[in-house]
Write an enzyme that holds these catalytic residues in place. Structure first.
Site, PDB file in Angstrom:
ATOM      1  N   LYS A   1      34.779  36.901  42.278  1.00 55.22           N
ATOM      2  CA  LYS A   1      34.503  38.198  42.672  1.00 55.22           C
ATOM      3  C   LYS A   1      32.942  38.195  43.486  1.00 55.22           C
ATOM      4  CE  LYS A   1      36.894  40.628  38.826  1.00 55.22           C
ATOM      5  NZ  LYS A   1      37.790  41.522  39.506  1.00 55.22           N
TER       6      LYS A   1
ATOM      7  N   LYS B   1      32.201  45.641  38.387  1.00 57.76           N
ATOM      8  CA  LYS B   1      33.407  45.124  38.112  1.00 57.76           C
ATOM      9  C   LYS B   1      32.950  44.066  36.990  1.00 57.76           C
ATOM     10  CE  LYS B   1      34.122  44.119  42.463  1.00 57.76           C
ATOM     11  NZ  LYS B   1      35.357  44.320  42.918  1.00 57.76           N
ATOM     12  N   ARG B   2      34.053  43.165  36.488  1.00 58.21           N
ATOM     13  CA  ARG B   2      33.933  42.131  35.734  1.00 58.21           C
ATOM     14  C   ARG B   2      33.236  41.011  36.296  1.00 58.21           C
ATOM     15  NH1 ARG B   2      36.095  42.193  30.111  1.00 58.21           N
ATOM     16  NH2 ARG B   2      35.235  40.033  30.208  1.00 58.21           N
TER      17      ARG B   2
ATOM     18  N   LYS C   1      38.357  53.641  43.716  1.00 57.83           N
ATOM     19  CA  LYS C   1      37.604  54.753  43.413  1.00 57.83           C
ATOM     20  C   LYS C   1      36.603  55.179  44.051  1.00 57.83           C
ATOM     21  CE  LYS C   1      39.421  53.081  39.133  1.00 57.83           C
ATOM     22  NZ  LYS C   1      39.013  52.334  37.745  1.00 57.83           N
TER      23      LYS C   1
ATOM     24  N   HIS D   1      49.711  40.125  37.619  1.00 53.49           N
ATOM     25  CA  HIS D   1      48.532  40.669  37.979  1.00 53.49           C
ATOM     26  C   HIS D   1      47.574  39.719  38.597  1.00 53.49           C
ATOM     27  CE1 HIS D   1      48.831  44.741  36.309  1.00 53.49           C
ATOM     28  NE2 HIS D   1      49.832  44.274  35.656  1.00 53.49           N
TER      29      HIS D   1
ATOM     30  N   THR E   1      40.809  47.998  41.868  1.00 58.77           N
ATOM     31  CA  THR E   1      40.991  49.428  41.791  1.00 58.77           C
ATOM     32  C   THR E   1      40.054  50.077  41.895  1.00 58.77           C
ATOM     33  OG1 THR E   1      41.374  48.938  39.428  1.00 58.77           O
ATOM     34  CG2 THR E   1      43.358  49.259  40.471  1.00 58.77           C
TER      35      THR E   1
HETATM   36  C1  Z57 Z   1      42.996  42.009  34.858  1.00 57.45           C
HETATM   37  O1  Z57 Z   1      42.226  43.036  34.779  1.00 57.45           O
HETATM   38  C2  Z57 Z   1      43.629  41.599  36.008  1.00 57.45           C
HETATM   39  C3  Z57 Z   1      44.296  40.519  36.324  1.00 57.45           C
HETATM   40  C4  Z57 Z   1      44.786  39.951  35.082  1.00 57.45           C
HETATM   41  O2  Z57 Z   1      45.608  38.679  35.138  1.00 57.45           O
HETATM   42  C5  Z57 Z   1      44.046  40.023  34.070  1.00 57.45           C
HETATM   43 BR1  Z57 Z   1      44.524  38.993  32.536  1.00 57.45          BR
HETATM   44  C6  Z57 Z   1      43.394  41.276  33.757  1.00 57.45           C
HETATM   45  C7  Z57 Z   1      43.377  42.760  37.209  1.00 57.45           C
HETATM   46  C8  Z57 Z   1      43.335  42.109  38.580  1.00 57.45           C
HETATM   47  O3  Z57 Z   1      42.055  41.086  38.620  1.00 57.45           O
HETATM   48  C9  Z57 Z   1      42.946  43.083  39.585  1.00 57.45           C
HETATM   49  O4  Z57 Z   1      42.750  42.510  40.986  1.00 57.45           O
HETATM   50  C10 Z57 Z   1      43.872  44.345  39.487  1.00 57.45           C
HETATM   51  O5  Z57 Z   1      43.538  45.262  40.337  1.00 57.45           O
HETATM   52  C11 Z57 Z   1      44.099  44.644  37.904  1.00 57.45           C
HETATM   53  O6  Z57 Z   1      44.467  43.671  37.340  1.00 57.45           O
HETATM   54  C12 Z57 Z   1      45.186  45.805  38.071  1.00 57.45           C
HETATM   55  O7  Z57 Z   1      46.423  45.207  38.683  1.00 57.45           O
END
Ligand code: Z57
Length: 839
Positions: free
Chosen positions: A571, A565-566, A677, A374, A673
């Site tokens: 970001k 978002k976080r 939305k 991810h 994601t």
């Molecule tokens: C997290 O929420 C994501 C990646 C990570 O390595 C960790 Br730990 C937590 C997120 C990404 O930042 C997003 O870009 C992505 O859409 C989401 O994971 C789901 O794949």
């Protein structure tokens, strides 16, 4: 169906029809019964929360027929099952979603209203289970919804944290954290299954012995053991009989008292051990994309993985299947490397507990596991000090060494005399202090490795996993993320959903591609007017909430420009702030200037130890404090930071947004994601070519997307050239002006030091290249502002965005995982009609 057993017949006659009926009168009766018998309250003493619980229990009753039927059917047919292993499941509130998926939202709403209760108030009583940080945990939740809706046998396995993600307050514009006591008033959605508890070993040492067939074996002698107790939550599919399971493990002491210690008079010492055991599932680590590196975190990971694998062996045995069939019965997906310890743990169970030899155990393990990556951020790549690892999991370290020996032989064979490659690919980092590399472990142990958006999957192959791609090209694939339209459209935007259904029927909810049938209506002025009226009314609702909760008046006719978002430097919430400060400065210099009135909305949590992110929050709130009360601006700008971003709050924000800020530095956001939305709910995106933005833009059309900024290759090239952020500051007067204004203390009561760490980092390092993208962003925002002033054309673009988002349903993602990775088929469940068996 076999002849019904006496128990079936007994069940059929005992089953209370009152607990399945969904007509309005039956719902009211069940509700009042629950209030009396479950909550134990007369109406005169009942609180809104009592009403919520009474309602939740009647909904749960109506889910149980499907849940039990599904479990029975899977067991009887030994259905191949997906096990989604994730340290996080960010489910959001269950009640509304369950009503939607069961198809009883309307009758239940009506029943409550007929009893004089406000249905929305009841829904708002639920404390959401915030068992995740952000995208990764919410993705897991969307995937469970789609797995059930596609009728795929599946279990989500994770941790039942007692405290989920902290609740965020703002004090003086700074984030402060409060613990999330989500279980305080009970959780009606879970059923504890103590009879399926499992024991998990920790620490100690290993020893060898020869078994009765004279075979050399290893025994793990732990120094601690904890009990994993499963708590099950039913996960309904949309308008199907399938109800799958989310199984979350709680850690408990095996003996609540250690009587040996107690009898020696050390009562306190005995209780201490119980407390230590329960610590494992106490709290979610609140870091998104950064490894904590703490022993307790490794304990959490091993704990839930070991519980889950042992549970799979129990199920396998219960269905009369052989250990050698493990990979036929189960497909395990590793949600990032957090559960990657599954590889050595599955090996240990097969070797030490079930007596298989290495090669068969390894074949089964590789055929079972698949790994989703991810992130490309280096600080998110998990590695554990070998010493810590060996102390907690001595047997697993041995197994990892053996996997590594065999693996490195393979690398040597394919790439002779390439010591640097061997060092990079080794499961053990030996460049300094020694570490176990979890991503390497996951790659070697899995049959498939996937990224979460097309660009991300390509970058993985070129950067962090390049060596593994060169060795195992056939393992790599892309599975672009998706989100469930049940929660993110039907539940959170009922009016928009009703409008769509009024034109094309409701099949789109399961087949989101069919939204494209609406496309011609983008040119229908009447339809546009209806669409716009809905957007306006949802914006009014959010504006009302902002006024009531924060005392700030915002104009629902203004452009709602939203970044939720976080909070993270990559970001770039602070790039958004630089735009706001630029507009502010222009308006102050020219008070008669007319701009498109905007309401900037921010929301998101910062990891508690991430000081720069906390300072970014303070910057937003500080700018907001100045902007919001300045009469010179004639209400053309408002800046709001909504505290405590979570699923519940996000459901009110996406539908009310006009502009979706997806402005990460290209190459850093794996997918995103939230971007999906927003677009589904008719917001236009201003974004970089990052993550899934690339595919969203392709889908909705470049002419309906506000693109700006460096591309991922340009970011890499500029860095290689020696990026000098300060030169951008010198060359762009508006940028200099915005930064100087912040540095002057204008937004911090004259304190020029407050934002210095943030500004210095931008001017002298700027790893995320805000200054390089600043001018392009400002110019693009100017285009956005002009576009918004043509309401009709804007609405047309908004409609096209929404109706072209079909492929971003998590149903599409899950269908691809099923066919390409898991090789699992839908297994529709027919419900036993107990009434007929008994009748
Ligand atoms: C997290 O929420 C994501 C990646 C990570 O390595 C960790 Br730990 C937590 C997120 C990404 O930042 C997003 O870009 C992505 O859409 C989401 O994971 C789901 O794949």
């Amino acid at each position: 169906m076999d002849t019904p057993s006496p128990v079936d017949v007994a069940v059929s006659t005992a089953l209370d029809k009152e607990r399945t009926a969904t007509d309005i009168e039956s719902i009211k009766r069940a509700f009042l019964n629950n209030l009396f018998y479950v909550q134990g309250k007369p109406v005169s003493l009942a609180t809104q929360h009592d009403y919520y619980m009474a309602l939740a229990y009647l909904v749960r009753d109506r889910m149980l027929h499907r849940w039990n039927g599904t479990a029975e059917s899977y067991t009887q047919h030994r259905a191949r099952t997906v096990c989604y292993l994730s340290a996080e499941f960010l489910m959001g509130p269950h009640l509304g979603n369950n009503l939607i998926n069961m198809g009883i939202y309307e009758p239940v709403r009506q029943a409550m209203e007929e009893l004089g209760l406000n249905f929305d108030t009841l829904l708002a009583q639920e404390e959401e289970p915030g068992l995740g940080n952000g995208g990764l945990g919410r993705l897991a939740a969307c995937y469970l919804d789609s797995l059930a809706s596609l009728e795929v046998p599946s279990v989500g396995y994770g941790i039942r944290y007692e405290f989920g993600i902290f609740e965020q307050d703002l004090r003086d514009g700074w984030q402060v954290e409060r613990t999330d006591k989500w279980l305080r008033y009970g959780n009606p959605w879970e059923v504890v299954r103590p009879e399926w508890s499992v024991e998990v070993k920790l620490g100690g040492y290993t020893e060898t012995y020869t078994d009765d067939q004279d075979r050399y074996r290893v025994r793990w002698v732990p120094d601690r053991e904890v009990l994993g107790v499963p708590y099950d939550t039913p996960i309904l599919g949309y308008q199907v009989n399938t109800a799958n399971t989310l199984r979350l493990w709680k850690a408990e002491a095996i003996e609540s008292f250690d009587f040996a210690v107690f009898n020696q008079g050390n009562y306190y010492g005995a209780v201490e051990q119980k407390v230590a055991s329960e610590n494992i599932s106490k709290v979610l680590y609140p870091n998104d994309e950064k490894t904590a590196g703490k022993q307790l975190r490794l304990e959490q990971q091993f704990f839930f993985v070991s519980c889950s694998l042992q549970d799979m062996f129990r199920i396998l045995k219960g269905q009369g299947m052989a250990v050698e069939q493990f990979h036929e019965k189960f497909a395990i997906q590793l949600n990032d490397t957090h559960p990657a310890i599954a590889a050595p743990e599955l090996m240990r169970l097969l070797l030490d507990e079930h007596g298989l030899d290495w090669s068969l155990a390894w074949e089964i393990t590789q055929k079972t596991l698949a790994y989703t990556n991810h992130t490309l951020l280096p600080e998110a790549l998990e590695k554990w000090p070998v010493s810590l690892f060996g102390q907690l999991l001595p047997r697993h370290l041995q197994i990892i060494y053996e996997i590594n020996n065999r693996f490195l032989d393979l690398v040597r064979m394919k790439f002779p005399k390439d010591a640097a490659r061997l060092a990079r690919m080794s499961l053990i980092d030996e460049s300094g202090d020694r570490y176990v590399r979890m991503a390497n472990l996951a790659c070697v142990s899995s049959h498939t490795i996937n990224g979460v958006a097309a660009l991300h999957s390509e970058l993985l192959k070129e950067t962090v996993l390049r060596d593994f791609y060169e060795l195992f090209p056939e393992k790599f694939c892309n599975k672009t993320n998706g989100v469930t339209p049940r929660r993110w459209m039907v539940l959170s935007n009922p009016r928009l959903s009703t409008l769509i259904t009024s034109r094309i029927g409701d099949r789109w909810i399961k087949h989101l591609d069919e939204l494209k049938a609406i496309e011609p209506l983008a040119d229908d002025a009447g339809f546009r007017a209806e669409w716009r009226a809905i957007k306006q009314s949802v914006k009014r609702e959010l504006a009302g909430r902002i006024h009531r909760q924060h005392g700030i008046l915002v104009d629902p006719a203004s452009l709602f420009d939203v970044q939720v978002k976080r909070i993270h430097e990559y970001k770039r919430q602070h790039l958004n702030v630089l735009h706001i400060v630029t507009l502010y400065s222009q308006l102050k210099q020219n008070p008669s200037l007319d701009i498109t009135p905007r309401t900037f909305i921010f929301s998101g949590k910062a990891a508690p130890g991430y000081h720069m992110a906390k300072l970014m929050i303070k910057l937003v709130t500080a700018v907001g404090d100045m902007v919001n009360r300045d009469p010179d601006l004639r209400n053309q700008l408002k800046v709001i930071f909504l505290p405590n971003y979570n699923v519940t709050n996000s459901q009110r924000i996406y539908p009310a947004s006009d502009l979706s800020e997806q402005i990460s530095t290209a190459g850093f956001e794996a997918s995103g994601t939230g971007n999906m939305k927003f677009a589904m709910n008719g917001a236009l995106t201003i974004g970089t070519l990052d993550g899934a933005n690339v595919e969203i833009r392709d889908a909705v059309g470049a002419e309906n997307f506000f693109l700006f900024g460096l591309t991922a290759p340009e970011v890499v090239a500029l860095k290689a050239d020696g990026y000098d952020p300060y030169s951008y500051y010198q060359r762009h007067p508006m940028l200099k002006d915005a930064i100087d204004l912040i540095a002057s203390g204008h937004f911090s009561h004259g304190d020029g030091d407050l934002f210095k760490p943030l500004l210095d980092k931008l001017l002298y390092h700027d790893p995320f290249m805000l200054l390089a993208d600043y001018q392009a962003y400002i110019d693009c925002q100017e285009t956005v502002g002009r576009a918004y002033s043509d309401a009709d054309s804007w609405t047309r673009m908004a409609i096209l965005n929404s109706v072209r988002m079909g492929s971003f349903s998590s149903d599409r993602s899950i269908a691809e995982y099923c066919s390409d990775i898991w090789k699992v088929n839908p297994f529709p469940v027919g419900l036993v009609d107990y009434g007929e068996i008994g009748g």
